[in-house]
Scaffold this motif. Structure first.
Motif, PDB file in Angstrom:
ATOM      1  N   GLY A  28       0.800  -1.206   0.000  1.00 31.06           N
ATOM      2  CA  GLY A  28       0.000   0.000   0.000  1.00 31.06           C
ATOM      3  C   GLY A  28       0.839   1.264   0.000  1.00 31.06           C
ATOM      4  O   GLY A  28       0.328   2.351   0.162  1.00 31.06           O
ATOM      5  N   GLY A  29       2.160   1.135  -0.159  1.00 32.12           N
ATOM      6  CA  GLY A  29       3.016   2.305  -0.242  1.00 32.12           C
ATOM      7  C   GLY A  29       3.363   2.943   1.085  1.00 32.12           C
ATOM      8  O   GLY A  29       3.843   4.054   1.136  1.00 32.12           O
ATOM      9  N   ILE A  30       3.107   2.275   2.193  1.00 35.19           N
ATOM     10  CA  ILE A  30       3.407   2.837   3.507  1.00 35.19           C
ATOM     11  C   ILE A  30       4.919   2.832   3.726  1.00 35.19           C
ATOM     12  O   ILE A  30       5.577   1.826   3.546  1.00 35.19           O
ATOM     13  CB  ILE A  30       2.711   2.034   4.625  1.00 35.19           C
ATOM     14  CG1 ILE A  30       1.201   2.162   4.482  1.00 35.19           C
ATOM     15  CG2 ILE A  30       3.186   2.481   5.993  1.00 35.19           C
ATOM     16  CD1 ILE A  30       0.412   1.305   5.441  1.00 35.19           C
ATOM     17  N   MET A  31       5.460   3.999   4.108  1.00 31.60           N
ATOM     18  CA  MET A  31       6.884   4.131   4.384  1.00 31.60           C
ATOM     19  C   MET A  31       7.095   4.180   5.887  1.00 31.60           C
ATOM     20  O   MET A  31       6.319   4.798   6.601  1.00 31.60           O
ATOM     21  CB  MET A  31       7.433   5.413   3.759  1.00 31.60           C
ATOM     22  CG  MET A  31       7.295   5.462   2.255  1.00 31.60           C
ATOM     23  SD  MET A  31       8.200   4.173   1.411  1.00 31.60           S
ATOM     24  CE  MET A  31       9.864   4.640   1.803  1.00 31.60           C
ATOM     25  N   MET A  32       8.150   3.528   6.350  1.00 35.00           N
ATOM     26  CA  MET A  32       8.412   3.504   7.778  1.00 35.00           C
ATOM     27  C   MET A  32       9.861   3.867   8.050  1.00 35.00           C
ATOM     28  O   MET A  32      10.761   3.360   7.413  1.00 35.00           O
ATOM     29  CB  MET A  32       8.095   2.138   8.354  1.00 35.00           C
ATOM     30  CG  MET A  32       6.669   1.713   8.110  1.00 35.00           C
ATOM     31  SD  MET A  32       6.196   0.315   9.076  1.00 35.00           S
ATOM     32  CE  MET A  32       5.756   1.140  10.589  1.00 35.00           C
ATOM     33  N   GLU A  98       5.003   7.412   9.140  1.00 29.24           N
ATOM     34  CA  GLU A  98       4.926   8.837   8.827  1.00 29.24           C
ATOM     35  C   GLU A  98       3.453   9.244   8.791  1.00 29.24           C
ATOM     36  O   GLU A  98       2.565   8.400   8.633  1.00 29.24           O
ATOM     37  CB  GLU A  98       5.593   9.111   7.474  1.00 29.24           C
ATOM     38  CG  GLU A  98       7.065   8.735   7.413  1.00 29.24           C
ATOM     39  CD  GLU A  98       7.952   9.609   8.279  1.00 29.24           C
ATOM     40  OE1 GLU A  98       7.566  10.774   8.564  1.00 29.24           O
ATOM     41  OE2 GLU A  98       9.027   9.144   8.679  1.00 29.24           O
ATOM     42  N   GLU A  99       3.187  10.523   8.913  1.00 27.43           N
ATOM     43  CA  GLU A  99       1.804  11.013   8.958  1.00 27.43           C
ATOM     44  C   GLU A  99       0.993  10.546   7.755  1.00 27.43           C
ATOM     45  O   GLU A  99      -0.140  10.093   7.887  1.00 27.43           O
ATOM     46  CB  GLU A  99       1.786  12.533   9.048  1.00 27.43           C
ATOM     47  CG  GLU A  99       0.385  13.094   9.164  1.00 27.43           C
ATOM     48  CD  GLU A  99       0.374  14.598   9.360  1.00 27.43           C
ATOM     49  OE1 GLU A  99      -0.737  15.136   9.523  1.00 27.43           O
ATOM     50  OE2 GLU A  99       1.438  15.230   9.344  1.00 27.43           O
ATOM     51  N   GLU A 100       1.592  10.633   6.561  1.00 29.04           N
ATOM     52  CA  GLU A 100       0.851  10.235   5.360  1.00 29.04           C
ATOM     53  C   GLU A 100       0.567   8.727   5.317  1.00 29.04           C
ATOM     54  O   GLU A 100      -0.323   8.281   4.612  1.00 29.04           O
ATOM     55  CB  GLU A 100       1.582  10.687   4.092  1.00 29.04           C
ATOM     56  CG  GLU A 100       2.970  10.121   3.921  1.00 29.04           C
ATOM     57  CD  GLU A 100       4.081  10.954   4.569  1.00 29.04           C
ATOM     58  OE1 GLU A 100       5.243  10.648   4.310  1.00 29.04           O
ATOM     59  OE2 GLU A 100       3.793  11.879   5.339  1.00 29.04           O
TER      60      GLU A 100
END
Length: 135
Positions: A28-32, A98-100
Motif C-alpha cells: 500500500g506504499g506505507i513508508m516507515m 509517517e503522517e501520510e
C-alpha cells in the motif's frame, strides 16, 4: 527464501514488500522510518546503544547503522531490539509510521496514540519528531 538485506528497489521475498533505501515500503506504499523509531525508544528509555545491542544479541555497529537507516532490518532483529528495549514491537511501528502513512485515520486519534505511547516510554517530556508528525 532467505531473510537477507536487500538494496534499493528490490523485493523482499518473505514480505513481498519493496525496500527503498532503508525505509521499508510496505504494501500500500506505507513508508516507515524504523531507525528513527529505535533511537527514539532507546533514548527515551535512557538505554545506551551498547546496552541495547548486548541485550538484542547484535553488534554495536549494527545497531548504529540500523538507527541511522543505512542498513535494512529484518523482523527477527527488530523483535530482539524491541525485547531489549522492553517494549512491544508494535510500538516501533507506531513511531516509525509517517503522517501520510496513517491514511484516513483521524489525526487527533493518531496524535493521542503517539502521545500515549511516548508516555509509556518515560524519559523526557519534550517535543519529538514522533509527536510533531501525528497531530
Amino acid at each position: 527464501m532467505s531473510n537477507e538485506n536487500f538494496t534499493d528497489g528490490k523485493i523482499d521475498t518473505i514480505t513481498g514488500s519493496q525496500v527503498v533505501g532503508c525505509r521499508s515500503a510496505l504494501s500500500g506504499g506505507i513508508m516507515m522510518n524504523v531507525g528513527q523509531a529505535i533511537r527514539l525508544c532507546r533514548t527515551r528509555s535512557g538505554a545506551s546503544q551498547t546496552d541495547v545491542a548486548r541485550r538484542a544479541s547484535c553488534s554495536l555497529s549494527y545497531l548504529s547503522v540500523l538507527e541511522n537507516n543505512t542498513r535494512d532490518h529484518t523482523l527477527s532483529t527488530l523483535t530482539r531490539i524491541a525485547q531489549a528495549l522492553h517494549i512491544p514491537i508494535g510500538l516501533l511501528f507506531v513511531f516509525a509510521a509517517e503522517e501520510e502513512d496513517m491514511g484516513p485515520v483521524d489525526s487527533d486519534l493518531t496524535g493521542a496514540l503517539t502521545k500515549s505511547a511516548l508516555a509509556s516510554l518515560g524519559g523526557s517530556t519534550g517535543s519529538t519528531h514522533a509527536e510533531g508528525h501525528r497531530g
